[in-house]
Write a protein that holds these residues in place. Structure first.
Motif, mmCIF file in Angstrom:
data_model
loop_
_atom_site.group_PDB
_atom_site.id
_atom_site.type_symbol
_atom_site.label_atom_id
_atom_site.label_comp_id
_atom_site.label_asym_id
_atom_site.label_seq_id
_atom_site.Cartn_x
_atom_site.Cartn_y
_atom_site.Cartn_z
ATOM 1 N N ARG A 1 0.804 -1.211 0.000
ATOM 2 C CA ARG A 1 0.000 0.000 0.000
ATOM 3 C C ARG A 1 0.844 1.273 0.000
ATOM 4 N NH1 ARG A 1 -4.493 -1.765 -2.156
ATOM 5 N NH2 ARG A 1 -4.625 -3.973 -1.555
ATOM 6 N N ASP A 2 2.081 1.187 0.448
ATOM 7 C CA ASP A 2 2.965 2.352 0.432
ATOM 8 C C ASP A 2 3.831 2.328 -0.827
ATOM 9 O OD1 ASP A 2 2.036 3.244 2.906
ATOM 10 O OD2 ASP A 2 3.479 1.967 3.981
ATOM 11 N N LYS A 3 4.095 3.484 -1.361
ATOM 12 C CA LYS A 3 4.936 3.563 -2.554
ATOM 13 C C LYS A 3 6.372 3.150 -2.209
ATOM 14 C CE LYS A 3 4.710 6.845 -5.444
ATOM 15 N NZ LYS A 3 4.750 8.178 -6.107
ATOM 16 N N PRO A 4 7.027 2.430 -3.107
ATOM 17 C CA PRO A 4 8.432 2.084 -2.856
ATOM 18 C C PRO A 4 9.307 3.325 -2.954
ATOM 19 C CG PRO A 4 7.832 1.475 -5.093
ATOM 20 C CD PRO A 4 6.561 1.933 -4.419
ATOM 21 N N SER A 5 10.477 3.258 -2.363
ATOM 22 C CA SER A 5 11.418 4.378 -2.438
ATOM 23 C C SER A 5 12.640 3.945 -3.233
ATOM 24 C CB SER A 5 11.839 4.821 -1.037
ATOM 25 O OG SER A 5 12.500 3.763 -0.358
ATOM 26 N N SER A 6 13.313 4.903 -3.810
ATOM 27 C CA SER A 6 14.554 4.586 -4.518
ATOM 28 C C SER A 6 15.624 4.186 -3.506
ATOM 29 C CB SER A 6 15.027 5.798 -5.322
ATOM 30 O OG SER A 6 15.478 6.829 -4.451
ATOM 31 N N VAL A 7 16.596 3.406 -3.965
ATOM 32 C CA VAL A 7 17.659 2.997 -3.041
ATOM 33 C C VAL A 7 18.458 4.209 -2.573
ATOM 34 C CG1 VAL A 7 17.835 0.634 -3.876
ATOM 35 C CG2 VAL A 7 19.155 2.437 -5.018
ATOM 36 N N ALA A 8 18.538 5.247 -3.412
ATOM 37 C CA ALA A 8 19.232 6.470 -2.995
ATOM 38 C C ALA A 8 18.491 7.140 -1.841
ATOM 39 C CB ALA A 8 19.364 7.424 -4.175
ATOM 40 N N ALA A 9 17.146 7.235 -1.942
ATOM 41 C CA ALA A 9 16.367 7.852 -0.877
ATOM 42 C C ALA A 9 16.415 7.015 0.392
ATOM 43 C CB ALA A 9 14.914 8.029 -1.336
ATOM 44 N N LEU A 10 16.394 5.696 0.240
ATOM 45 C CA LEU A 10 16.454 4.817 1.408
ATOM 46 C C LEU A 10 17.784 4.978 2.140
ATOM 47 C CD1 LEU A 10 14.942 2.588 2.961
ATOM 48 C CD2 LEU A 10 16.083 0.928 1.469
ATOM 49 N N ALA A 11 18.874 5.050 1.385
ATOM 50 C CA ALA A 11 20.181 5.229 2.011
ATOM 51 C C ALA A 11 20.280 6.577 2.695
ATOM 52 C CB ALA A 11 21.279 5.088 0.955
ATOM 53 N N ALA A 12 19.747 7.606 2.049
ATOM 54 C CA ALA A 12 19.790 8.946 2.640
ATOM 55 C C ALA A 12 18.997 9.004 3.938
ATOM 56 C CB ALA A 12 19.261 9.967 1.641
ATOM 57 N N CYS A 13 17.889 8.266 4.004
ATOM 58 C CA CYS A 13 17.074 8.252 5.221
ATOM 59 C C CYS A 13 17.841 7.681 6.410
ATOM 60 C CB CYS A 13 15.813 7.427 4.992
ATOM 61 S SG CYS A 13 14.574 8.271 3.989
ATOM 62 N N HIS A 14 18.703 6.724 6.143
ATOM 63 C CA HIS A 14 19.478 6.130 7.237
ATOM 64 C C HIS A 14 20.598 7.058 7.709
ATOM 65 C CE1 HIS A 14 17.322 2.452 6.205
ATOM 66 N NE2 HIS A 14 17.794 1.921 7.307
ATOM 67 N N GLY A 15 21.069 7.920 6.807
ATOM 68 C CA GLY A 15 22.084 8.889 7.202
ATOM 69 C C GLY A 15 23.487 8.319 7.204
ATOM 70 N N ARG A 16 24.446 9.220 7.146
ATOM 71 C CA ARG A 16 25.852 8.829 7.095
ATOM 72 C C ARG A 16 26.270 8.010 8.316
ATOM 73 N NH1 ARG A 16 30.309 11.256 4.413
ATOM 74 N NH2 ARG A 16 29.003 13.016 3.759
ATOM 75 N N GLN A 17 25.651 8.287 9.457
ATOM 76 C CA GLN A 17 26.075 7.628 10.689
ATOM 77 C C GLN A 17 25.782 6.129 10.681
ATOM 78 O OE1 GLN A 17 23.613 9.789 10.417
ATOM 79 N NE2 GLN A 17 21.748 8.772 11.153
ATOM 80 N N ALA A 18 24.891 5.674 9.799
ATOM 81 C CA ALA A 18 24.556 4.246 9.740
ATOM 82 C C ALA A 18 25.591 3.437 8.969
ATOM 83 C CB ALA A 18 23.180 4.069 9.097
ATOM 84 N N PHE A 19 26.507 4.101 8.288
ATOM 85 C CA PHE A 19 27.510 3.407 7.474
ATOM 86 C C PHE A 19 28.735 3.082 8.323
ATOM 87 C CE2 PHE A 19 24.688 5.186 4.490
ATOM 88 C CZ PHE A 19 24.867 4.569 3.263
ATOM 89 N N THR A 20 29.297 1.893 8.091
ATOM 90 C CA THR A 20 30.484 1.464 8.839
ATOM 91 C C THR A 20 31.616 1.146 7.887
ATOM 92 O OG1 THR A 20 29.698 -0.829 8.842
ATOM 93 C CG2 THR A 20 29.112 0.540 10.736
ATOM 94 N N GLU A 21 32.818 1.295 8.382
ATOM 95 C CA GLU A 21 33.996 1.075 7.540
ATOM 96 C C GLU A 21 34.251 -0.410 7.325
ATOM 97 O OE1 GLU A 21 38.476 1.763 8.519
ATOM 98 O OE2 GLU A 21 37.674 3.664 7.710
ATOM 99 N N VAL A 22 34.572 -0.758 6.077
ATOM 100 C CA VAL A 22 34.887 -2.136 5.700
ATOM 101 C C VAL A 22 36.163 -2.121 4.868
ATOM 102 C CG1 VAL A 22 34.153 -4.177 4.402
ATOM 103 C CG2 VAL A 22 32.477 -2.860 5.731
ATOM 104 N N THR A 23 37.080 -3.031 5.168
ATOM 105 C CA THR A 23 38.279 -3.241 4.351
ATOM 106 C C THR A 23 38.098 -4.544 3.596
ATOM 107 O OG1 THR A 23 39.677 -2.077 5.934
ATOM 108 C CG2 THR A 23 40.780 -3.554 4.387
ATOM 109 N N TRP A 24 38.300 -4.508 2.275
ATOM 110 C CA TRP A 24 38.009 -5.729 1.504
ATOM 111 C C TRP A 24 39.236 -6.392 0.889
ATOM 112 C CZ3 TRP A 24 36.435 -0.859 0.018
ATOM 113 C CH2 TRP A 24 36.898 -0.360 -1.201
ATOM 114 N N ARG A 25 40.327 -5.671 0.654
ATOM 115 C CA ARG A 25 41.553 -6.317 0.170
ATOM 116 C C ARG A 25 42.710 -5.337 0.239
ATOM 117 N NH1 ARG A 25 43.297 -4.951 -4.976
ATOM 118 N NH2 ARG A 25 41.773 -3.861 -6.291
ATOM 119 N N GLU A 26 43.909 -5.869 0.010
ATOM 120 C CA GLU A 26 45.115 -5.048 -0.049
ATOM 121 C C GLU A 26 45.306 -4.563 -1.482
ATOM 122 O OE1 GLU A 26 47.642 -3.887 1.930
ATOM 123 O OE2 GLU A 26 46.392 -4.412 3.653
ATOM 124 N N GLY A 27 45.381 -3.265 -1.674
ATOM 125 C CA GLY A 27 45.680 -2.707 -2.977
ATOM 126 C C GLY A 27 47.170 -2.487 -3.139
#
Length: 425
Positions: A252-278
């Motif tokens: 019943r609710d309209k879907p949101s874009s992934v950009a809007a969903l990420a923005a709603c969570h805010g920068r503070q919800a993101f955590t640092e990840v290291t994936w390989r040695e460059g």
């Protein structure tokens, strides 16, 4: 490689050719394959037949032209043997799918058309091929190719006949060609651990469903405008009045874009990840992982079709997947989005590593083009193109094996000079 380096590798190359070209019936054809591979691997700006023949002590331009453009040897068993040989050597973490373009002049080269050309970054006259590569953080190799035949070639009998396009080959979308490759490789007993792709493929709901239907997991890039529902939202149906058709459950609710969903969570919800040695230290950034349900008309129709196959019932619930979002510390907004069908408990570091591992296919394209002349073929025929691409793939596989050999572990090895990834990958 220079001539001395090639000569030192001749015995090893001869064994490699004997194996991967074992399906080629004639001894003289296998010898020409060996010669062509040496021409591709030798230093030189152009890897078309004439300059290669001039650089090779046993090079014969006429013989090589006939071997590539007119000879009837089948390239498919050769590619199959390369794939069977390379997959266990690489030990891939994923298979990467992408397409690569070949700028061309004129309109008579097989499957050439005015279309988007990635090599030039704009619409241009070019050929396009889809390829699937086995990739790990340290090695990769093409497994199979499909030449994309534009719609304008589907009914062009004159050009099809002149270039020798088989009667059964017609226009087919690139995402379908990729799925065709996975089916062919499965027939060879080769199944991907997981598939990675850029947004050109990941954006396509049919492609994602095609992978799911084949039991293949994926981590694929998408654009920021893809719409989703939160995973915990459920569709509902109004009470039935007793007249007419029963109301179908819907969100019943309209879907949101992934950009809007990420923005709603805010920068503070993101955590640092290291994936390989460059090459210049650890590769790290900030990420957010969410469970979502991709929305949109096509996603809904595919979900309904899958649920009702065999006279089943669809409850209106869209499939749940993982959304991965990247928001670097120094960026004003998120810069990357991926969807993954891997289990919900997959560690974020593993999701990120797989999302980022697609750099290996770009590395392969650079080596195949700049080092081995993938886009230097000057013939026009279907047969010639497929022979050349198969021979370039064989040369790349041979060099990859040398890089993986224990004695080829120094940065100054002629086989490893162009293999170090950049930090921007």
């Amino acid at each position: 490689m220079d001539a001395h380096e090639v000569n030192r590798a001749r015995a090893t190359l001869a064994l490699f050719v004997a194996d991967v070209f074992s399906s080629v019936p004639r001894k003289d054809q296998r010898a020409k394959g060996d010669c062509y591979l040496r021409g591709l691997m030798l230093d030189g700006r152009r890897k078309s037949i004439q300059p290669m023949a001039e650089r090779l002590p046993d090079g014969n331009e006429q013989n090589l032209q006939q071997f590539v453009n007119q000879s009837t040897w089948d390239p498919v068993p050769v590619r199959r043997r390369i794939a069977e040989r390379m997959v266990p050597r690489i030990g891939p973490d994923a298979w990467a799918v992408d397409d690569v373009s070949f700028p061309k002049d004129g309109k008579m080269s097989v499957a050439v058309a005015h279309q988007y050309c990635g090599a030039l970054g704009k619409q241009a006259n070019c050929q396009v091929a889809v390829s699937v590569h086995a990739v790990s953080d340290t090695a990769s190799c093409p497994l199979q190719w499909r030449l994309f035949v534009p719609q304008e070639w589907a009914d062009d009998a004159v050009r099809r006949q002149k270039t020798g396009i088989p009667q059964e080959v017609g226009h087919r979308e690139k995402w379908r060609l990729a799925l065709d490759i996975f089916d062919e490789l499965a027939g060879w007993g080769l199944v991907p651990p997981v598939v990675v792709a850029d947004a050109g493929y990941g954006q396509n709901a049919d492609f994602r469903e095609g992978l799911t239907g084949r039991g293949i997991g994926y981590v694929v890039a998408i654009r920021s405008d893809v719409t989703v529902h939160p995973h915990d939202v459920r569709p509902t149906a109004p009470a039935w009045s007793g007249n007419g058709r029963r109301p179908q459950p819907r969100y019943r609710d309209k879907p949101s874009s992934v950009a809007a969903l990420a923005a709603c969570h805010g920068r503070q919800a993101f955590t640092e990840v290291t994936w390989r040695e460059g090459s210049r230290g650890p590769m790290r950034s900030r990420f957010l992982v969410l469970r979502v349900r991709p929305a949109g008309v096509r996603s809904r129709r595919l979900a309904q079709a899958a649920a009702t196959a065999g006279h089943g019932h669809w409850d209106g619930v869209l499939p749940e997947v993982t959304l991965l979002v990247e928001w670097p510390e120094d960026a004003e907004a998120p810069t990357g989005y991926w969807l993954s069908s891997l289990p919900a408990g997959t560690p974020p570091a593993e999701l990120v590593r797989l999302a980022k591992i697609r750099w290996r296919i770009e590395h392969d394209y650079r080596e195949l083009k700049h080092g081995l002349g993938l886009d230097h073929f000057e013939g026009r025929s279907w047969t010639g193109w497929h022979h050349h691409v198969t021979l370039v793939t064989a040369a790349h596989a041979f060099l990859t094996e040398q890089r993986l050999a224990p004695k080829a572990d120094t940065a100054d090895s002629p086989f490893t000079r162009s293999s170090t990834p950049s930090r921007t990958c």
